[in-house]
Design a protein around this motif. Structure first.
Motif, PDB file in Angstrom:
ATOM      1  N   TYR A  88      10.031   9.521 -14.546  1.00 39.67           N
ATOM      2  CA  TYR A  88       9.496   9.341 -13.202  1.00 39.67           C
ATOM      3  C   TYR A  88       8.650   8.072 -13.213  1.00 39.67           C
ATOM      4  O   TYR A  88       8.011   7.736 -14.212  1.00 39.67           O
ATOM      5  N   VAL A  89       8.644   7.356 -12.120  1.00 35.34           N
ATOM      6  CA  VAL A  89       7.918   6.087 -12.059  1.00 35.34           C
ATOM      7  C   VAL A  89       6.417   6.275 -12.280  1.00 35.34           C
ATOM      8  O   VAL A  89       5.712   5.347 -12.673  1.00 35.34           O
ATOM      9  N   ASN A  90       5.919   7.483 -12.096  1.00 36.80           N
ATOM     10  CA  ASN A  90       4.497   7.792 -12.336  1.00 36.80           C
ATOM     11  C   ASN A  90       4.231   7.905 -13.835  1.00 36.80           C
ATOM     12  O   ASN A  90       3.850   8.962 -14.351  1.00 36.80           O
TER      13      ASN A  90
ATOM     14  N   ALA B 178       0.831  -1.211   0.000  1.00 33.33           N
ATOM     15  CA  ALA B 178       0.000   0.000   0.000  1.00 33.33           C
ATOM     16  C   ALA B 178       0.860   1.253   0.000  1.00 33.33           C
ATOM     17  O   ALA B 178       1.898   1.314   0.673  1.00 33.33           O
ATOM     18  N   HIS B 179       0.389   2.253  -0.735  1.00 32.76           N
ATOM     19  CA  HIS B 179       1.091   3.530  -0.796  1.00 32.76           C
ATOM     20  C   HIS B 179       0.721   4.403   0.399  1.00 32.76           C
ATOM     21  O   HIS B 179      -0.355   4.260   0.981  1.00 32.76           O
ATOM     22  N   ASN B 180       1.621   5.327   0.717  1.00 30.32           N
ATOM     23  CA  ASN B 180       1.428   6.228   1.861  1.00 30.32           C
ATOM     24  C   ASN B 180       0.200   7.131   1.749  1.00 30.32           C
ATOM     25  O   ASN B 180      -0.204   7.739   2.746  1.00 30.32           O
ATOM     26  N   TYR B 181      -0.382   7.254   0.567  1.00 27.25           N
ATOM     27  CA  TYR B 181      -1.537   8.137   0.384  1.00 27.25           C
ATOM     28  C   TYR B 181      -2.872   7.399   0.486  1.00 27.25           C
ATOM     29  O   TYR B 181      -3.936   8.028   0.359  1.00 27.25           O
ATOM     30  N   GLU B 182      -2.844   6.091   0.679  1.00 19.74           N
ATOM     31  CA  GLU B 182      -4.087   5.318   0.733  1.00 19.74           C
ATOM     32  C   GLU B 182      -4.926   5.681   1.968  1.00 19.74           C
ATOM     33  O   GLU B 182      -4.437   6.335   2.894  1.00 19.74           O
TER      34      GLU B 182
ATOM     35  N   THR C  97      12.254   7.649  -8.830  1.00 22.24           N
ATOM     36  CA  THR C  97      11.206   8.143  -7.941  1.00 22.24           C
ATOM     37  C   THR C  97      11.699   9.461  -7.357  1.00 22.24           C
ATOM     38  O   THR C  97      12.853   9.860  -7.586  1.00 22.24           O
ATOM     39  N   SER C  98      10.846  10.115  -6.601  1.00 15.54           N
ATOM     40  CA  SER C  98      11.262  11.392  -6.013  1.00 15.54           C
ATOM     41  C   SER C  98      12.420  11.211  -5.044  1.00 15.54           C
ATOM     42  O   SER C  98      13.198  12.135  -4.816  1.00 15.54           O
TER      43      SER C  98
ATOM     44  N   SER D 289       6.756   4.872  -3.794  1.00 15.95           N
ATOM     45  CA  SER D 289       6.837   4.054  -5.003  1.00 15.95           C
ATOM     46  C   SER D 289       8.098   3.204  -5.051  1.00 15.95           C
ATOM     47  O   SER D 289       8.063   2.039  -5.469  1.00 15.95           O
ATOM     48  N   LEU D 290       9.228   3.767  -4.632  1.00 15.19           N
ATOM     49  CA  LEU D 290      10.486   3.018  -4.675  1.00 15.19           C
ATOM     50  C   LEU D 290      10.467   1.865  -3.681  1.00 15.19           C
ATOM     51  O   LEU D 290      10.842   0.730  -4.013  1.00 15.19           O
ATOM     52  N   ALA D 291      10.012   2.133  -2.464  1.00 14.86           N
ATOM     53  CA  ALA D 291       9.960   1.076  -1.446  1.00 14.86           C
ATOM     54  C   ALA D 291       9.026  -0.055  -1.880  1.00 14.86           C
ATOM     55  O   ALA D 291       9.329  -1.239  -1.685  1.00 14.86           O
TER      56      ALA D 291
END
Length: 320
Positions: free
Chosen positions: A117-119, A28-32, A133-134, A46-48
């Motif tokens: 960028y990975v996005n 899960a991403h930190n923004y979920e 990633t950032s 994203s990198l993790a």
């Protein structure tokens, strides 16, 4: 329908049972949503999450993020089943460039190295030399020979940040943006700083205020020692180790849930309370359970596209 605490508990219990049945891992991403963050086996940026997708022994990866993230996991794990609980979970930044647009841009700069960028979609990654990633974009650009022309895409704010950090004048930047991060404006940040003068400022490099924050630091308007331009993963690390007790957070507000969990004695103030990504909020407990029970929705990438994209993704994972 309102989901009660009792219903949530039952859903979580059933999700855990099905994870065992399917030999599944939940990323899960930190923004979920907070409840999705709380049940994740791996929570990160994203990198993790890309690194976790590579190292997992699970047979099934349930990706609680957006479409391009699930695509990346599928590229890295062609032998595993990658599920995205909601197919509508997209990304405005990934949509800001297509593979055909990138091919046209490359034709205008023959021999340039493409850093994506990975996005981005799998098709765009397949046309790129490096993903980033950032958290490692600066390291990746620095790893490329200084006299090498670079095309950086698609985020113009992250690109501007990387260009300033590396001093690369031969770096061209695509004019794309994340509509949520672009909406965090400089005047909003300045207003919140006035209200909380002792707070540290944490800024994601995708934000519309990132370039102005760098400028204001150089002009002495923002104190350099209290202003930090960081990826979401590094924001979490910094908020844990800093002696400060108040933080202004300039990124999607979902990350504040994790910050508050990790630092119950500290205060976190969003730079813009409306900085909410609707795509990141689409995945719910009910959808995670349905994904596990009904195999919804399997994400695949055509083999030739995956093969090309994997080269760029592998470079991203190995650097920084």
């Amino acid at each position: 329908m309102t989901v009660t605490t009792e219903m949530k508990s039952r859903l979580i219990e059933e999700i855990q049972e099905w994870k065992i049945k399917r030999n599944a891992v939940l990323l899960a991403h930190n923004y979920e949503l907070p409840e999705i963050q709380d049940i994740a086996d791996v929570l990160g940026d994203s990198l993790a999450l890309a690194r976790a997708a590579v190292t997992t022994d699970a047979e099934v990866i349930v990706f609680c993020g957006v479409h391009f993230m699930a695509e990346t996991a599928a590229i890295l794990n062609p032998e595993k089943t990658v599920l995205l609980p909601d197919l509508e979970a997209g990304c405005s930044l990934a949509d800001s460039i297509t593979a055909s647009q990138l091919r046209e841009w490359k034709a205008q700069h023959p021999g340039a190295v493409v850093v994506a960028y990975v996005n981005t979609t799998a098709d765009v990654k397949a046309e790129s030399d490096y993903c980033c990633t950032s958290s490692n974009a600066v390291d990746i650009v620095r790893s490329i020979q200084e006299d090498q022309e670079i095309l950086f895409l698609p985020d113009m704010f992250l690109g501007s940040f990387v260009k300033k950090e590396t001093g690369r004048e031969n770096m061209h930047i695509w004019m794309g943006e994340c509509h949520v991060h672009a909406g965090i404006a400089p005047h909003q940040v300045e207003t919140v700083i006035t209200q909380y003068p002792e707070a540290e400022l944490l800024v994601h490099p995708e934000c519309g205020c990132s370039t102005s924050s760098m400028y204001l630091m150089s002009e002495g308007v923002l104190p350099e020692e209290k202003t930090h331009i960081l990826s979401t993963g590094n924001m979490l690390k910094h908020s844990k180790t800093s002696s400060a007790t108040e933080f202004i957070v300039a990124t999607e507000v979902g990350i504040i849930h994790q910050m508050e969990k990790q630092n119950p004695d500290k205060r976190f103030i969003p730079a813009n309370r409306e900085a909410i990504c609707p795509f990141m909020k689409m995945i719910t407990l009910e959808k995670v359970l349905a994904a596990l029970k009904e195999n919804k929705h399997v994400i695949t990438v055509p083999p030739e596209t995956a093969k090309k994209a994997k080269l760029a993704i592998d470079r991203m994972i190995s650097i920084g």
